[in-house]
Design a protein around this motif. Structure first.
Motif, PDB file in Angstrom:
ATOM      1  N   LYS A 432       3.717   2.844   6.140  1.00 11.39           N
ATOM      2  CA  LYS A 432       3.300   3.533   4.813  1.00 11.39           C
ATOM      3  C   LYS A 432       4.248   3.144   3.829  1.00 11.39           C
ATOM      4  O   LYS A 432       3.842   3.392   2.644  1.00 11.39           O
ATOM      5  CB  LYS A 432       3.355   4.925   5.239  1.00 11.39           C
ATOM      6  CG  LYS A 432       2.559   5.598   6.281  1.00 11.39           C
ATOM      7  CD  LYS A 432       2.633   7.295   6.666  1.00 11.39           C
ATOM      8  CE  LYS A 432       1.537   7.534   7.528  1.00 11.39           C
ATOM      9  NZ  LYS A 432       1.715   9.146   7.823  1.00 11.39           N
ATOM     10  N   GLU A 433       5.332   2.535   3.949  1.00 13.49           N
ATOM     11  CA  GLU A 433       6.160   2.471   3.028  1.00 13.49           C
ATOM     12  C   GLU A 433       6.148   0.886   2.657  1.00 13.49           C
ATOM     13  O   GLU A 433       6.793   0.486   1.517  1.00 13.49           O
ATOM     14  CB  GLU A 433       7.821   2.619   3.406  1.00 13.49           C
ATOM     15  CG  GLU A 433       8.103   3.873   3.923  1.00 13.49           C
ATOM     16  CD  GLU A 433       9.561   4.111   4.405  1.00 13.49           C
ATOM     17  OE1 GLU A 433      10.283   3.057   4.256  1.00 13.49           O
ATOM     18  OE2 GLU A 433       9.890   5.105   4.654  1.00 13.49           O
ATOM     19  N   LEU A 434       5.146   0.316   2.900  1.00 13.42           N
ATOM     20  CA  LEU A 434       4.800  -1.113   2.650  1.00 13.42           C
ATOM     21  C   LEU A 434       4.162  -1.321   1.211  1.00 13.42           C
ATOM     22  O   LEU A 434       2.961  -0.148   1.149  1.00 13.42           O
ATOM     23  CB  LEU A 434       3.979  -1.775   3.639  1.00 13.42           C
ATOM     24  CG  LEU A 434       4.943  -2.210   4.837  1.00 13.42           C
ATOM     25  CD1 LEU A 434       4.263  -2.907   5.877  1.00 13.42           C
ATOM     26  CD2 LEU A 434       6.203  -2.865   4.646  1.00 13.42           C
ATOM     27  N   GLU A 435       4.398  -2.022   0.301  1.00 13.58           N
ATOM     28  CA  GLU A 435       3.529  -1.914  -0.869  1.00 13.58           C
ATOM     29  C   GLU A 435       2.567  -3.326  -0.540  1.00 13.58           C
ATOM     30  O   GLU A 435       2.972  -4.568  -0.742  1.00 13.58           O
ATOM     31  CB  GLU A 435       4.299  -2.298  -2.157  1.00 13.58           C
ATOM     32  CG  GLU A 435       5.212  -0.920  -2.431  1.00 13.58           C
ATOM     33  CD  GLU A 435       6.080  -1.203  -3.687  1.00 13.58           C
ATOM     34  OE1 GLU A 435       5.736  -2.380  -4.131  1.00 13.58           O
ATOM     35  OE2 GLU A 435       6.908  -0.334  -3.881  1.00 13.58           O
ATOM     36  N   ILE A 436       1.508  -3.144  -0.381  1.00 10.43           N
ATOM     37  CA  ILE A 436       0.440  -4.025  -0.190  1.00 10.43           C
ATOM     38  C   ILE A 436      -0.625  -4.249  -1.259  1.00 10.43           C
ATOM     39  O   ILE A 436      -1.371  -3.206  -1.485  1.00 10.43           O
ATOM     40  CB  ILE A 436      -0.396  -3.731   1.114  1.00 10.43           C
ATOM     41  CG1 ILE A 436       0.760  -3.784   2.296  1.00 10.43           C
ATOM     42  CG2 ILE A 436      -1.360  -4.865   1.500  1.00 10.43           C
ATOM     43  CD1 ILE A 436      -0.104  -3.236   3.683  1.00 10.43           C
ATOM     44  N   ASN A 437      -0.672  -5.165  -1.882  1.00  9.30           N
ATOM     45  CA  ASN A 437      -1.774  -5.602  -2.833  1.00  9.30           C
ATOM     46  C   ASN A 437      -2.964  -6.075  -2.595  1.00  9.30           C
ATOM     47  O   ASN A 437      -3.012  -7.203  -1.846  1.00  9.30           O
ATOM     48  CB  ASN A 437      -0.863  -6.535  -3.910  1.00  9.30           C
ATOM     49  CG  ASN A 437       0.188  -6.167  -4.484  1.00  9.30           C
ATOM     50  OD1 ASN A 437       0.476  -4.938  -4.801  1.00  9.30           O
ATOM     51  ND2 ASN A 437       1.137  -7.131  -4.804  1.00  9.30           N
ATOM     52  N   ILE A 438      -3.869  -5.243  -2.324  1.00  6.42           N
ATOM     53  CA  ILE A 438      -5.402  -5.737  -2.097  1.00  6.42           C
ATOM     54  C   ILE A 438      -6.055  -6.349  -3.346  1.00  6.42           C
ATOM     55  O   ILE A 438      -6.247  -5.628  -4.393  1.00  6.42           O
ATOM     56  CB  ILE A 438      -5.903  -4.620  -1.537  1.00  6.42           C
ATOM     57  CG1 ILE A 438      -5.162  -3.723  -0.471  1.00  6.42           C
ATOM     58  CG2 ILE A 438      -7.349  -4.805  -1.134  1.00  6.42           C
ATOM     59  CD1 ILE A 438      -5.738  -2.843   0.200  1.00  6.42           C
ATOM     60  N   PRO A 439      -6.371  -7.741  -3.369  1.00  9.61           N
ATOM     61  CA  PRO A 439      -6.883  -8.181  -4.417  1.00  9.61           C
ATOM     62  C   PRO A 439      -8.451  -7.655  -4.572  1.00  9.61           C
ATOM     63  O   PRO A 439      -8.974  -6.918  -3.593  1.00  9.61           O
ATOM     64  CB  PRO A 439      -7.094  -9.852  -3.748  1.00  9.61           C
ATOM     65  CG  PRO A 439      -7.057  -9.783  -2.321  1.00  9.61           C
ATOM     66  CD  PRO A 439      -6.103  -8.279  -1.908  1.00  9.61           C
ATOM     67  N   ASP A 440      -8.768  -7.644  -5.621  1.00 10.84           N
ATOM     68  CA  ASP A 440     -10.020  -7.226  -6.265  1.00 10.84           C
ATOM     69  C   ASP A 440     -11.311  -8.030  -5.463  1.00 10.84           C
ATOM     70  O   ASP A 440     -11.222  -9.281  -5.481  1.00 10.84           O
ATOM     71  CB  ASP A 440     -10.193  -6.992  -7.814  1.00 10.84           C
ATOM     72  CG  ASP A 440      -9.044  -6.047  -8.322  1.00 10.84           C
ATOM     73  OD1 ASP A 440      -8.780  -5.058  -7.677  1.00 10.84           O
ATOM     74  OD2 ASP A 440      -8.786  -6.336  -9.397  1.00 10.84           O
TER      75      ASP A 440
END
Length: 440
Positions: A432-440
């Motif tokens: 939950k505390e991870l910042e995950i960038n999901i590509p468009d």
């Protein structure tokens, strides 16, 4: 004729004592459990040629490995001459296998060359053992008798080589003085016998006979000492390599009894079938010598006590008590201690001692990391971790005994389905505390 009678009697006594010893060991094997079916004969032959005859693992220590290989190959070649001596002793003939022609000359020549090479190698081994105090020859399991055992066996081999060289030299000297035909080719002994030895024909023949009898009697003595010595690997190493486990080293064998129960539970047809007559419950794992497999016991008999396994064991290197060599030596000693009683009184007999705890402590058993470094290094394919894991299985499945951290892991697996103390619903909370960038 007198020589033949004396030889036949000596041979009969030798074979009788040897047969008694082998029968005793065979009865010990009858006390053990099945291991695995012996299949893939082609692979086993290839492995035997590579590891046993090629001495590939011995050459991991190239210098001393070379001398050990010389001794092994020398024994293989000299065995031809030993067989001929038995035939000569029974028939009263001289050099009876010379009828083989060129092959005979080839084998005798190699035996003549290998005899001094083996002798030099043995002197090097004795020097290392007596004066250099090699670290891997030491250890809590290496009692004073173990060192005497090694030194006596090496000294007997040295005497065998000296008597063989003397036999060849005096044979050639006698043939030259008497004008009789020389049978075979002796590249080194021919050179030595060319020197003036100051011997008469009769004295050279007496010395030849003295060396002949010394050599054959040493062979008979050596053959009957070996089964009670660490040098029993002279007989057992090749069969042990041939009967090696062919599975990858990291693969641990399942317990057949447990596997069978799991299959029954997963079989829906068994749920509605009539209950089968329960089979006698056997002990889980290894507590004592009668619980091991025939392969475990074969490994223990084949162990050369060279210490290569212990020298690469990470547990031993870091100061823990575990010594893979000690495990094999303890199994061999325990079977020797308890086996006769089991044979006389049946498998339910006990002397109130056991392999685990009385010979091998819990600390030693749980120190193993099952990295298989010992099994990989062993020159004759002994597999130590399978035996150690089976002793662990006894502790866990029979006594419920294990180190605290391992017990906690078992409890977590039982309650949570995983080694960790978190419930399955909470396993992904850390994301939950991870910042995950999901590509468009």
């Amino acid at each position: 004729m007198i020589k033949q009678i004396v030889f036949a009697f000596t041979l009969l006594v030798t074979l009788g004592v040897f047969a008694y010893t082998i029968n005793r060991i065979a009865r010990f094997f009858m006390l053990t459990k099945p291991a695995f079916p012996v299949r893939d004969i082609g692979k086993r032959l290839e492995l035997t040629l590579k590891v046993a005859f090629g001495q590939t693992r011995i050459f991991r220590k190239p210098v001393i490995g070379f001398f050990h290989a010389l001794v092994f190959w020398g024994f293989c070649v000299i065995l031809f001459g030993s067989i001929e001596m038995v035939i000569d002793g029974l028939s009263g003939s001289e050099r009876s296998l010379h009828v083989l022609g060129g092959f005979y000359s080839f084998m005798i020549a190699f035996g003549d060359i290998f005899a001094p090479l083996v002798g030099i190698s043995i002197l090097i081994f004795l020097f290392r053992r007596i004066f250099l105090h090699i670290k891997r020859f030491q250890g809590i399991e290496m009692k004073k008798i173990s060192h005497w055992d090694a030194n006596i066996a090496l000294s007997l081999i040295l005497l065998l080589m000296v008597s063989l060289m003397g036999m060849n030299i005096f044979y050639l000297h006698h043939c030259k003085l008497s004008g009789t035909e020389i049978r075979g080719f002796y590249p080194l002994s021919s050179y030595i016998s060319a020197f003036p030895l100051g011997l008469t024909e009769s004295s050279s023949y007496v010395l030849f006979q003295a060396c002949w009898w010394t050599h054959i009697l040493l062979i008979f003595l050596f053959a009957n000492i070996l089964p009670y010595s660490k040098h029993f690997h002279v007989f057992m190493s090749i069969p042990n390599v041939f009967l090696s486990r062919l599975d990858p080293l990291g693969k641990l064998p399942n317990m057949e009894s447990v596997t069978k129960e799991v299959k029954l539970m997963l079989d829906p047809n068994q749920a509605f079938s009539a209950p089968a007559v329960p089979e006698p419950v056997s002990r889980f794992g290894v507590k004592d010598c009668e619980d091991v497999t025939w392969k475990n016991y074969l490994d223990s008999l084949s162990c050369t006590e060279c210490g290569r396994c212990t020298s690469v064991c990470p547990a031993n290197i870091t100061g823990k008590k575990l010594s893979p060599r000690k495990v094999m030596m303890n199994l061999r000693a325990r079977m020797k201690e308890k086996g006769p009683g089991l044979i006389r009184n049946g498998k339910d007999w006990t002397d109130n001692r056991s392999l685990v705890r009385d010979y091998i402590s819990e600390e030693e058993i749980w120190a193993c990391t099952t990295c298989n470094a010992c099994a990989r290094e062993c020159p004759i394919d002994i597999n130590h971790p399978t035996l150690i894991v089976d002793m662990r299985r006894y502790f866990v499945m029979e006594e419920g005994a294990a180190p605290g951290m391992i017990k906690a892991m078992f409890s977590n697996i039982e309650n949570n389905g995983a080694p960790w103390k978190y419930s399955p619903e909470d396993r992904l909370l850390w994301t939950k505390e991870l910042e995950i960038n999901i590509p468009d």
